[in-house]
Enzyme design. Structure first.
Site, PDB file in Angstrom:
ATOM      1  N   GLY A  22       0.812  -1.206   0.000  1.00 36.87           N
ATOM      2  CA  GLY A  22       0.000   0.000   0.000  1.00 36.87           C
ATOM      3  C   GLY A  22       0.847   1.257   0.000  1.00 36.87           C
ATOM      4  O   GLY A  22       0.476   2.274   0.591  1.00 36.87           O
ATOM      5  N   ARG A  24       1.421   3.536  -2.045  1.00 36.76           N
ATOM      6  CA  ARG A  24       0.939   4.750  -2.716  1.00 36.76           C
ATOM      7  C   ARG A  24      -0.233   5.406  -1.978  1.00 36.76           C
ATOM      8  O   ARG A  24      -0.715   6.448  -2.391  1.00 36.76           O
ATOM      9  CB  ARG A  24       0.525   4.420  -4.154  1.00 36.76           C
ATOM     10  CG  ARG A  24       1.709   4.084  -5.047  1.00 36.76           C
ATOM     11  CD  ARG A  24       1.293   3.934  -6.500  1.00 36.76           C
ATOM     12  NE  ARG A  24       2.440   3.739  -7.373  1.00 36.76           N
ATOM     13  CZ  ARG A  24       2.355   3.539  -8.677  1.00 36.76           C
ATOM     14  NH1 ARG A  24       1.166   3.503  -9.266  1.00 36.76           N
ATOM     15  NH2 ARG A  24       3.438   3.377  -9.409  1.00 36.76           N
ATOM     16  N   GLY A  25      -0.685   4.790  -0.905  1.00 38.39           N
ATOM     17  CA  GLY A  25      -1.777   5.356  -0.127  1.00 38.39           C
ATOM     18  C   GLY A  25      -1.291   6.419   0.842  1.00 38.39           C
ATOM     19  O   GLY A  25      -0.092   6.714   0.925  1.00 38.39           O
ATOM     20  N   GLY A  28       0.879   4.494   3.599  1.00 38.97           N
ATOM     21  CA  GLY A  28       1.998   3.795   2.985  1.00 38.97           C
ATOM     22  C   GLY A  28       3.023   4.730   2.364  1.00 38.97           C
ATOM     23  O   GLY A  28       4.229   4.509   2.482  1.00 38.97           O
ATOM     24  N   SER A 119      -7.329   0.361  12.253  1.00 45.12           N
ATOM     25  CA  SER A 119      -8.072   1.616  12.343  1.00 45.12           C
ATOM     26  C   SER A 119      -8.737   1.691  13.710  1.00 45.12           C
ATOM     27  O   SER A 119      -9.094   0.659  14.300  1.00 45.12           O
ATOM     28  CB  SER A 119      -9.126   1.676  11.240  1.00 45.12           C
ATOM     29  OG  SER A 119     -10.089   2.684  11.511  1.00 45.12           O
ATOM     30  N   SER A 120      -8.941   2.900  14.190  1.00 41.00           N
ATOM     31  CA  SER A 120      -9.602   3.063  15.490  1.00 41.00           C
ATOM     32  C   SER A 120     -11.068   2.652  15.449  1.00 41.00           C
ATOM     33  O   SER A 120     -11.706   2.532  16.501  1.00 41.00           O
ATOM     34  CB  SER A 120      -9.474   4.514  15.967  1.00 41.00           C
ATOM     35  OG  SER A 120     -10.062   5.406  15.039  1.00 41.00           O
ATOM     36  N   CYS A 121     -11.613   2.398  14.262  1.00 45.54           N
ATOM     37  CA  CYS A 121     -13.008   1.961  14.168  1.00 45.54           C
ATOM     38  C   CYS A 121     -13.194   0.535  14.672  1.00 45.54           C
ATOM     39  O   CYS A 121     -14.331   0.049  14.761  1.00 45.54           O
ATOM     40  CB  CYS A 121     -13.527   2.089  12.746  1.00 45.54           C
ATOM     41  SG  CYS A 121     -12.877   0.845  11.607  1.00 45.54           S
ATOM     42  N   TYR A 148     -15.925  -3.313   7.731  1.00 46.80           N
ATOM     43  CA  TYR A 148     -14.511  -2.938   7.661  1.00 46.80           C
ATOM     44  C   TYR A 148     -13.831  -3.194   9.000  1.00 46.80           C
ATOM     45  O   TYR A 148     -12.715  -3.731   9.062  1.00 46.80           O
ATOM     46  CB  TYR A 148     -14.397  -1.461   7.280  1.00 46.80           C
ATOM     47  CG  TYR A 148     -12.984  -0.919   7.255  1.00 46.80           C
ATOM     48  CD1 TYR A 148     -12.133  -1.217   6.204  1.00 46.80           C
ATOM     49  CD2 TYR A 148     -12.516  -0.098   8.282  1.00 46.80           C
ATOM     50  CE1 TYR A 148     -10.831  -0.723   6.177  1.00 46.80           C
ATOM     51  CE2 TYR A 148     -11.225   0.397   8.263  1.00 46.80           C
ATOM     52  CZ  TYR A 148     -10.387   0.082   7.216  1.00 46.80           C
ATOM     53  OH  TYR A 148      -9.104   0.567   7.191  1.00 46.80           O
ATOM     54  N   LYS A 152     -10.578  -5.683  10.091  1.00 47.70           N
ATOM     55  CA  LYS A 152      -9.373  -5.224  10.786  1.00 47.70           C
ATOM     56  C   LYS A 152      -9.173  -5.963  12.109  1.00 47.70           C
ATOM     57  O   LYS A 152      -8.033  -6.256  12.504  1.00 47.70           O
ATOM     58  CB  LYS A 152      -9.447  -3.709  11.013  1.00 47.70           C
ATOM     59  CG  LYS A 152      -9.272  -2.904   9.735  1.00 47.70           C
ATOM     60  CD  LYS A 152      -7.922  -3.187   9.102  1.00 47.70           C
ATOM     61  CE  LYS A 152      -7.680  -2.426   7.822  1.00 47.70           C
ATOM     62  NZ  LYS A 152      -6.358  -2.721   7.231  1.00 47.70           N
ATOM     63  N   THR A 176      -5.322   6.806  14.982  1.00 52.73           N
ATOM     64  CA  THR A 176      -6.490   7.674  15.077  1.00 52.73           C
ATOM     65  C   THR A 176      -6.745   8.293  13.710  1.00 52.73           C
ATOM     66  O   THR A 176      -6.199   7.845  12.708  1.00 52.73           O
ATOM     67  CB  THR A 176      -6.263   8.742  16.155  1.00 52.73           C
ATOM     68  OG1 THR A 176      -7.481   9.472  16.357  1.00 52.73           O
ATOM     69  CG2 THR A 176      -5.147   9.713  15.755  1.00 52.73           C
ATOM     70  N   LEU A 178      -6.178  10.239  10.596  1.00 53.54           N
ATOM     71  CA  LEU A 178      -4.938  10.689   9.976  1.00 53.54           C
ATOM     72  C   LEU A 178      -5.213  11.746   8.914  1.00 53.54           C
ATOM     73  O   LEU A 178      -6.276  11.776   8.307  1.00 53.54           O
ATOM     74  CB  LEU A 178      -4.202   9.510   9.340  1.00 53.54           C
ATOM     75  CG  LEU A 178      -3.785   8.386  10.287  1.00 53.54           C
ATOM     76  CD1 LEU A 178      -3.238   7.207   9.491  1.00 53.54           C
ATOM     77  CD2 LEU A 178      -2.753   8.881  11.293  1.00 53.54           C
ATOM     78  N   HIS A 191     -12.707  12.507   4.346  1.00 51.02           N
ATOM     79  CA  HIS A 191     -13.054  12.596   5.750  1.00 51.02           C
ATOM     80  C   HIS A 191     -13.107  14.063   6.165  1.00 51.02           C
ATOM     81  O   HIS A 191     -12.854  14.957   5.367  1.00 51.02           O
ATOM     82  CB  HIS A 191     -12.051  11.806   6.588  1.00 51.02           C
ATOM     83  CG  HIS A 191     -12.105  10.333   6.340  1.00 51.02           C
ATOM     84  ND1 HIS A 191     -11.062   9.624   5.794  1.00 51.02           N
ATOM     85  CD2 HIS A 191     -13.101   9.429   6.548  1.00 51.02           C
ATOM     86  CE1 HIS A 191     -11.405   8.346   5.681  1.00 51.02           C
ATOM     87  NE2 HIS A 191     -12.625   8.202   6.124  1.00 51.02           N
TER      88      HIS A 191
END
Length: 324
Positions: A22, A24-25, A28, A119-121, A148, A152, A176, A178, A191
């Protein structure tokens, strides 16, 4: 909660093969920049068109060929609330396949150190604030992105299982909210922070008298610059070895109203901000407890005002291509 487990610091070999899944994200690419700045000379990355991480045989073949010593798994299918709520099967299936393929292939290839990013989710919707790592699996998830989140959580459990069964010093980190260079600034998929940057920047450029935001502006949110996140990832790889996922954040939050004012100041918007209280606020607060991270010897260094200013500069420099 058990204390974070720190081990004798073991710097990663700067000339070893290091695969960033990842790359390119948002996260990442920041990790790639950090590793380059820290002197890593054998970084490996593949775009999704070059390597489909959902293709198990292709992933196994890639690991057999490249034989990475270190891996950061930052690749994931991500999206906002609307996408998560509309396509839960995609978010569950794609992320599970990505994770299982990469972790199985990494295990077969004998990868030394691996960091899985979540992820914090993953935490319950009504978890006690600030949210501790041991809140995991203690309550119901937020329904709009539960698919999702479950994927995770499965990744965290997979890492823990590998530690138990094979003794690998692999770890997980949960960031958290980002933001920073490379963020998604699209009108429909972004977001809250990149959405505010785009909205206020366009208002400033157009000379608008006012900007309208959803809700009351009272919810509190925590934000971490992605370059801080990248620094935390490298620090954890070199200084932490424990079964628990580690929260990565700043340990402090702001109201959405305060955030909007910081953005307005950063872009030079001098008009009024109005709040459409007919629209939902969402969760009142979402703040991570970062005691584990502090015990492992790391704290964030990029302040929110500074981080937003630099992100605005990056957005303006890349706005045409982003809108294209």
């Amino acid at each position: 909660m058990t204390e974070a487990i720190a081990f004798e610091p073991t710097p990663l070999e700067r000339d070893a093969t290091f695969y960033v899944a990842g790359h390119r994200g948002l996260v990442g690419s920041a990790i790639w920049r950090k590793l380059e700045a820290e002197g890593f000379t054998n970084l490996v990355g593949r775009s999704s068109s070059e390597l489909d991480l959902k293709d198990r045989e292709a992933v196994i073949a890639f690991f057999r060929e490249t034989k990475p010593k270190y891996v950061v798994l930052a690749a994931a299918k991500v999206g906002g609330i609307l996408a998560n709520n509309t396509y839960p099967v995609d978010f569950l299936s794609d992320n599970l396949r990505i994770q299982v393929n990469v972790l199985d292939a990494a295990l077969e290839a004998g990868v030394d150190r691996l960091l899985f990013l979540g992820s914090s989710c993953i935490y319950p919707k009504f978890a006690e604030q600030p949210i501790r790592e041991d809140s995991l699996l203690t309550g119901h998830l937020e329904p709009t992105n539960d698919a999702y989140a479950i994927a995770k959580i499965a990744g965290i459990m997979h890492i823990q299982a590998i530690r138990r069964q094979y003794g690998k010093p692999w770890i997980s980190a949960m960031p958290t909210n980002l933001y920073g260079p490379g963020d998604n600034f699209s009108p429909t998929g972004s977001h809250v922070l990149p959405a505010l940057i785009r909205r206020y920047d366009e208002a400033a450029r157009n000379g608008d008298a006012s900007v309208v935001n959803w809700g009351t502006g009272s919810p509190r949110r925590e934000f971490l610059h992605v370059d801080d996140m990248a620094a935390a990832c490298l620090h954890l790889l070199e200084n932490y070895d424990g079964p628990s996922q580690v929260n990565v954040g700043t340990g402090s939050d702001v109201t959405i109203k305060e955030l909007a004012q910081i953005v307005a100041d950063a872009v030079g918007f001098e008009g009024e901000t109005e709040w459409d209280i007919s629209k939902p606020d969402g969760t009142p607060q979402k703040l991570l407890d970062v005691s584990y991270l502090a015990d492992a010897g790391w704290t964030s260094s990029i302040g929110l005002d500074e981080g937003i200013r630099s992100t605005v500069e990056w957005y303006r420099a890349n706005a045409l291509s982003l809108r294209g």
